[in-house]
Write a protein that holds these residues in place. Structure first.
Motif, PDB file in Angstrom:
ATOM      1  N   LYS A   8       0.974  -1.227   0.005  1.00  0.00           N
ATOM      2  CA  LYS A   8      -0.069   0.020  -0.056  1.00  0.00           C
ATOM      3  C   LYS A   8       0.902   1.379  -0.106  1.00  0.00           C
ATOM      4  CE  LYS A   8      -3.764   2.636   0.295  1.00  0.00           C
ATOM      5  NZ  LYS A   8      -4.596   2.679  -0.715  1.00  0.00           N
ATOM      6  N   ALA A   9       1.946   1.560   0.780  1.00  0.00           N
ATOM      7  CA  ALA A   9       2.744   2.548   0.805  1.00  0.00           C
ATOM      8  C   ALA A   9       3.310   2.725  -0.680  1.00  0.00           C
ATOM      9  CB  ALA A   9       3.882   2.096   1.857  1.00  0.00           C
ATOM     10  N   SER A  14       3.474   6.000  -5.695  1.00  0.00           N
ATOM     11  CA  SER A  14       3.416   5.898  -6.878  1.00  0.00           C
ATOM     12  C   SER A  14       2.408   6.942  -7.360  1.00  0.00           C
ATOM     13  CB  SER A  14       2.867   4.400  -7.595  1.00  0.00           C
ATOM     14  OG  SER A  14       2.784   4.579  -9.046  1.00  0.00           O
ATOM     15  N   GLU A  15       1.262   7.022  -6.708  1.00  0.00           N
ATOM     16  CA  GLU A  15       0.381   7.986  -7.067  1.00  0.00           C
ATOM     17  C   GLU A  15       0.733   9.188  -6.795  1.00  0.00           C
ATOM     18  OE1 GLU A  15      -2.979   6.778  -4.330  1.00  0.00           O
ATOM     19  OE2 GLU A  15      -3.333   4.993  -5.672  1.00  0.00           O
ATOM     20  N   GLU A  18       2.961  10.813  -9.945  1.00  0.00           N
ATOM     21  CA  GLU A  18       2.314  10.785 -11.074  1.00  0.00           C
ATOM     22  C   GLU A  18       2.477   9.549 -11.862  1.00  0.00           C
ATOM     23  OE1 GLU A  18       4.568  13.933 -13.077  1.00  0.00           O
ATOM     24  OE2 GLU A  18       3.613  15.348 -12.203  1.00  0.00           O
ATOM     25  N   GLY A  19       2.224   8.375 -11.043  1.00  0.00           N
ATOM     26  CA  GLY A  19       1.939   7.114 -11.574  1.00  0.00           C
ATOM     27  C   GLY A  19       3.162   6.460 -11.798  1.00  0.00           C
ATOM     28  N   ALA A  20       4.491   6.925 -11.093  1.00  0.00           N
ATOM     29  CA  ALA A  20       5.764   5.991 -11.332  1.00  0.00           C
ATOM     30  C   ALA A  20       5.753   4.672 -11.231  1.00  0.00           C
ATOM     31  CB  ALA A  20       6.727   6.844 -10.604  1.00  0.00           C
ATOM     32  N   ASN A  21       6.346   4.187 -11.994  1.00  0.00           N
ATOM     33  CA  ASN A  21       6.584   2.505 -12.023  1.00  0.00           C
ATOM     34  C   ASN A  21       7.644   2.339 -11.100  1.00  0.00           C
ATOM     35  OD1 ASN A  21       6.925  -0.039 -12.272  1.00  0.00           O
ATOM     36  ND2 ASN A  21       7.256  -0.070 -14.664  1.00  0.00           N
ATOM     37  N   PRO A  22       7.188   1.604  -9.887  1.00  0.00           N
ATOM     38  CA  PRO A  22       8.172   1.291  -8.727  1.00  0.00           C
ATOM     39  C   PRO A  22       9.453   0.366  -9.261  1.00  0.00           C
ATOM     40  CG  PRO A  22       5.942   0.606  -8.311  1.00  0.00           C
ATOM     41  CD  PRO A  22       5.856   1.216  -9.735  1.00  0.00           C
TER      42      PRO A  22
END
Length: 205
Positions: A8-9, A14-15, A18-22
């Motif tokens: 969840k963290a 990511s949110e 800007e939706g970055a890909n972890p």
């Protein structure tokens, strides 16, 4: 209220980014979450490209192995409730900086795998030694980390009764290659004054 789990963290991170890909990120900071992270878990292994992972200011009680983090250089776990250094075997070949200040760690065991470690922040923990040589035996464990250059130990019981200068000298005697102790560069003057009365010089005041 249950704590925030690591999956969840990462989603929250990511949110916020800007939706970055972890899986592609090199810097991931999971700080000050509410409710806080209480447990590290295997979902952190999705951060396969991370170089700097920060989990500071949570309620994490235990370090775990993170075998997929093949590129990690900085691991920040300050301001948690960790009692023991552990789980570094899989990342010891790349880890350069470990930030563990403001925890409840009482021994420097567990750092032997970190062959590249050059910075260790351990202030405000519970590291102590018994006997006359106040801080020597715990510090000497760090001789297994040949590249260690900067250490921070302020606020640990092992410094009780020592001036700042005396503490620096004790660390330097145990770790010959260290250049910075508690935020101050080690100088020749420090070592030259070792036989003195331990008072700070007027210049240092």
């Amino acid at each position: 209220m249950p704590g925030t789990n690591c999956q969840k963290a990462i989603q929250i991170w990511s949110e916020k980014n800007e939706g970055a890909n972890p899986e592609e990120a090199e810097v991931v900071k999971l700080l000050c979450l509410s409710p806080p992270i209480e447990k590290m878990d295997s979902s952190l292994n999705q951060l396969v490209n991370v170089r700097h992972l920060a989990l500071s200011t949570n309620c994490i009680d235990k370090m775990i192995s993170l075998p997929a983090l093949k590129n990690i250089q900085i691991l920040s776990l300050g301001r948690n409730v960790i009692k023991k250094i552990a789980g570094l075997e899989e990342i010891g070949a790349t880890l350069q900086e470990l930030w563990l200040s403001y925890n409840s760690i009482s021994t420097l065991d567990g750092l032997q795998p970190c062959s590249k470690l050059h910075t260790l922040f351990m202030s405000n923990n519970k590291i102590k030694d018994r006997g006359h040589l106040a801080i020597r035996s715990e510090i000497e464990k760090l001789q297994a980390n040949p590249e260690l250059a900067s250490v921070l130990f302020l606020g640990n019981p092992m410094y009780e009764g020592l001036s700042k200068k005396q503490a620096r000298i004790k660390v330097k005697e145990a770790l010959q290659e260290v250049k910075t102790v508690d935020g101050e560069m080690i100088t020749g003057d420090d070592m030259d004054d070792d036989e003195g009365d331990g008072e700070e010089s007027p210049k240092a005041a």
